[in-house]
Design an enzyme around this catalytic site. Structure first.
Site, PDB file in Angstrom:
ATOM      1  N   SER A  63      10.626  99.378  85.291  1.00  0.00           N
ATOM      2  CA  SER A  63      10.359  98.475  86.394  1.00  0.00           C
ATOM      3  C   SER A  63      10.427  97.029  85.672  1.00  0.00           C
ATOM      4  O   SER A  63      10.282  96.956  84.536  1.00  0.00           O
ATOM      5  CB  SER A  63       8.849  98.553  86.879  1.00  0.00           C
ATOM      6  N   ASP A  76       9.323  90.613  94.514  1.00  0.00           N
ATOM      7  CA  ASP A  76       8.688  91.222  93.452  1.00  0.00           C
ATOM      8  C   ASP A  76       9.820  90.867  92.192  1.00  0.00           C
ATOM      9  O   ASP A  76      10.471  91.574  91.684  1.00  0.00           O
ATOM     10  CB  ASP A  76       9.209  92.833  93.641  1.00  0.00           C
ATOM     11  N   HIS A 130       5.429  92.781  90.132  1.00  0.00           N
ATOM     12  CA  HIS A 130       4.460  93.766  89.961  1.00  0.00           C
ATOM     13  C   HIS A 130       4.103  94.102  88.588  1.00  0.00           C
ATOM     14  O   HIS A 130       3.078  94.781  88.186  1.00  0.00           O
ATOM     15  CB  HIS A 130       4.698  94.790  91.058  1.00  0.00           C
TER      16      HIS A 130
END
EC number: 3.4.21.7
Length: 812
Positions: free
Chosen positions: A762, A667, A624
């Site tokens: 992230s 992901d 992502h």
């Protein structure tokens, strides 16, 4: 040798059919019993020892120990309940379970425990005595009934169980209050159930605990040695209301087992407290308000929150009223709240002021794991070592020196005040050959630590190579050194560390032996009298000595130097490993997490995601993070940075040449760099895990990043946080993430909140320490908010994608 090698050697020493007989024994490696009534006998293996113990007629054999290198068996009348244990190399102690047990099975005719009072508290008369009562049952009339001392027994198969003659002249005999063994029934919530039921309530077969199919999980037997996760038997390792198991049905991950409650009174409870001690599992005070001031919901009620932590499900946890309790092994007492918007919260319980004595040390709260990777070393025999390593040579965690569980001992800070016996740090209080510790594994009393002796010049450590660098052939004779534990060492050192010449392996003088000879071990390199390691001893090469009074000793073989200056997962600056927060701010030691990268847009240079260097040309991040653009030239990677906005001389900036997304939309993504990164002391890759490796529940891991700190200090500098992994079974409970976590993901976080990875982290790493290096186990993926209570972070489980990662790196 590691645990698997120990088991292999152990099995080789058994004869066919002996495994079942040993089920009646508890084994402890590295333990020797001080015994007054014993016999020393020659034995070719464990099975010979077992037969000699079972066949002994001069005394009741309660234990035996086998010394493999000496080929010697010692059978003994004592066990660890009646005699002291000392630590010793190259020995395994076997103790008969029946003499260690203080519970009964059935009517208790096989009970051999040491209870010696009746239900009414009257002391028992000795079975061999004739006053105040002349017995019908005595050691002479019933020699096989275990009528020793004044212990409760059942020589006549009385349906009411064990009994004894009493010392009360007016009461000839009475029954004893012996609890049932938790084999066919359970007490409390079945935390100590040790039976062999292996079907669930609906009749499904249980999956073996050491299997990862059909369900991968984090309840790994080797990581939970005290939980008795044997075979596929139902167990309760995680504070559920009753025992359960993973099932063999791929569509049903786990289910409770139908185990009846025992009908006799449970064993006496542990001491209880009105204050916080350890995790507070024995707290019995009346605090009924959470840390934020919320009133607690009554445990017996189901509004506003439905739950299964009820007095009926946890009958031994004293779930009275709405008092804060810890029925399921959380980090502190807690309660459900009366606020419908907040399911549960921890309580603030005042700490107990009095410090525990060694006997009272709370073993439920292990000390913080200290896992130095910047290789500390020790001088001489390590008696002066004062580092913080707490991991053994096989990767086991050290027991605190002040604790008496799982191993009772006399090497305490009080008895050795000058030995630096702090926490559970490796030490050498008794002048052994190097630092060691007692382990937290009940079956392994002690081991040497994963430390190396400082080199003679410069004080640095000779590094151990990675597996890929180990030679397949013999060592170069010009560089007489060893890899690993030296099992493949073929050098020509022929003298022990103490300077004693070695006896030839084929010789039988001064020591006769038959297990380790050139004929029995033709591939072990047992040439002449050279030091070798034919049994994979974790302590390294050894030999029989030419000293008639010393059978064998170890050799001082140095470790071979690494072909590479820097190994994956081994930072050159020791990480802080603080239990602080990323949210809340715990600034990392500069360059202590050298695989951390900053993913930035090529044109603005703004940090927006993290990532992990896994090879000089490759970075792993979250898929992502690449939603901004599908063009690799849009991105660049910053390596070797500590400050987000300040460029030091050691910082490397490399553009991205290729983006590779995981094909099934997981992901996780690979970035191929336009050129290899220069590996320095500030830029080092993290290690990848083994394919499909499962991180054990409650493993302490670390996250790092420059992400959102919600106004706290430390913004702009690399931060770190320490987090426990939470098994998916627990994480998917309704009060946490409610079945949102997939098998390709893992959870980690403090359920109290306040510690988490946030926006900007992230794609960054979650690394876990394993023996001597950090392994990349997770890629930061998603969470419900940031550092919220009961909402741990979710990470892509890297081990599930190792095959894909390695294939893509090979093909690109």
């Amino acid at each position: 040798m590691d645990h698997k090698e120990v088991i292999l050697l152990f099995l080789l020493l058994l004869k066919p059919g002996q495994g079942d007989s040993l089920d009646g024994y508890i084994s402890t490696q590295g333990a020797s019993l001080f015994s007054l009534t014993k016999k020393q006998l020659a034995a070719g293996g464990v099975s010979d020892c077992l037969a000699k113990c079972e066949g002994e007629t001069d005394f009741v054999c309660r234990s035996f120990q086998y010394h493999s290198k000496e080929q010697q068996c010692v059978i003994m009348a004592e066990n660890s309940k009646t005699s002291s244990i000392i630590r010793m190399r190259d020995v395994i102690l076997f103790e008969k379970r029946v003499y260690l047990s203080e519970c009964k099975t059935g009517i208790g005719n096989g009970y051999r425990g040491t209870m010696s009072r009746t239900k009414s508290g009257v002391a028992c008369q000795k079975w061999g005595a004739t006053f105040p009562h002349v017995p019908n049952y005595s050691p002479s009339t019933h020699p096989n009934e275990g009528l020793e001392e004044n212990y409760c027994r059942n020589p006549d198969n009385d349906e009411q169980g064990p009994w004894c003659y009493t010392t009360d002249p007016d009461k000839r005999y009475d029954y004893c209050n012996i609890p049932e063994c938790e084999e066919e029934c359970m007490y409390c919530s079945g935390e100590k159930y040790e039976g062999k039921i292996s079907k669930t309530m609906s009749g499904l077969d249980c999956q073996a605990w050491d299997s990862q199919s059909p369900h991968a999980h984090g309840y790994i037997p080797a990581k939970f040695p005290s939980k008795n996760l044997k075979m596929n038997y139902c167990r309760n390792p995680d504070g559920e209301p009753r025992p359960w198991c993973f099932t063999t049905d791929p569509t049903k991950r786990w289910e409770y087992c139908d185990i009846p409650r025992c009908t006799t009174p449970p064993p006496p409870p542990s001491p209880t407290y009105q204050c916080l001690k350890g995790r507070g599992e024995n707290y019995r005070g009346t605090v009924s308000v959470t840390v934020s001031g919320k009133t607690c919901q009554r445990w017996s009620e189901q509004t506003p929150h439905r739950h299964n932590r009820t007095p009926e499900n946890f009958p031994c946890k004293n779930l009275e009223e709405n008092y804060c309790r810890n029925p399921d092994g959380e980090t502190a007492p807690w309660c459900y709240t009366t606020d419908s918007q907040l399911r549960w919260e921890y309580c603030e319980i005042p700490s107990c002021e009095s410090s525990a004595s060694p006997d009272q040390s709370d073993s439920s709260v292990p000390p913080e794991e200290q896992t130095p990777v910047v290789q500390e070393c020790y001088q001489s025999d390590g008696q002066s070592y004062r580092g913080t390593s707490s991991t053994t040579i096989t990767g086991k965690k050290c027991q605190s020196w002040a604790a008496m569980f799982p191993h009772r001992h006399s090497k305490t800070p009080e008895n050795f005040p000058d030995a630096g016996l702090e926490m559970n740090y490796c030490r050498n209080p008794d002048g052994d050959k190097g630092p060691w510790c007692y382990t937290t594994d009940p079956s392994v009393r002690w081991e040497y630590c994963n430390l190396k002796r400082c080199s003679e010049t410069g004080g640095s450590v000779v590094e151990l190579p990675t597996v890929s660098q180990e030679p397949s052939g013999p060592s170069d004779s010009e560089t007489d050194c060893m890899y690993g534990n030296g099992k493949d060492y073929r050098g020509k050192t022929a003298v022990t560390a103490a300077g004693t010449p070695c006896q030839g392996w084929a010789a039988q003088e001064p020591h006769r032996h038959s297990i380790f000879t050139p004929q029995t071990n033709p591939r072990a390199g047992l040439e002449k009298n050279y030091c070798r390691n034919p049994d994979g001893d974790v302590n390294g090469p050894w030999c029989y000595t030419t000293n008639p009074r010393k059978l064998y000793d170890y050799c001082d073989i140095p470790l071979c130097a690494s072909a590479s200056s820097f190994e994956c997962g081994k930072p050159q600056v020791e990480p802080k490993k603080c239990p602080g927060r990323v949210v809340g701010g715990c600034v990392a030691n500069p360059h202590s997490w050298p695989w951390q990268i900053s993913l930035r847009t090529r044109f603005t240079g703004q940090h927006f995601c993290g990532g992990t260097l896994i090879a000089p040309e490759w970075v792993l991040t979250a898929a992502h993070c690449l939603e901004k653009s599908s063009r690799p030239e849009f991105y660049k990677v910053i390596l070797g940075a500590h400050e987000e906005y300040i460029r030091g001389l050691d910082v490397q900036e490399i553009s991205v040449a290729k983006l590779i997304l995981e094909p099934n939309n997981r992901d996780i993504a690979l970035l191929k760099l336009s050129r290899p990164a220069t590996i320095t002391d500030k830029v080092i890759p993290a290690c990848l895990p083994s394919p499909n490796y499962m991180v054990a529940d409650r493993t302490i891991c670390y996250i790092t990043g420059w992400g959102e700190t919600q106004g706290t200090f430390g913004a702009g500098r690399l931060k770190e946080a320490q987090l426990p992994v939470i098994e998916n079974k627990v994480c998917n409970r309704v009060e946490y993430l409610n079945n949102r976590v997939k098998s390709t993901e893992l959870c980690a976080g403090q359920l109290a909140g306040g510690v988490d990875s946030c926006q900007g982290d992230s794609g960054g790493p979650l690394v876990c320490f394993e023996k001597d290096k950090y392994i990349l186990q997770g890629v930061t993926s998603w969470g419900l908010g940031c550092a919220r209570p009961n909402k741990p972070g979710v990470y892509v489980r890297v081990s599930r994608f190792v095959d894909w990662i390695e294939r893509e790196m090979r093909n690109n």
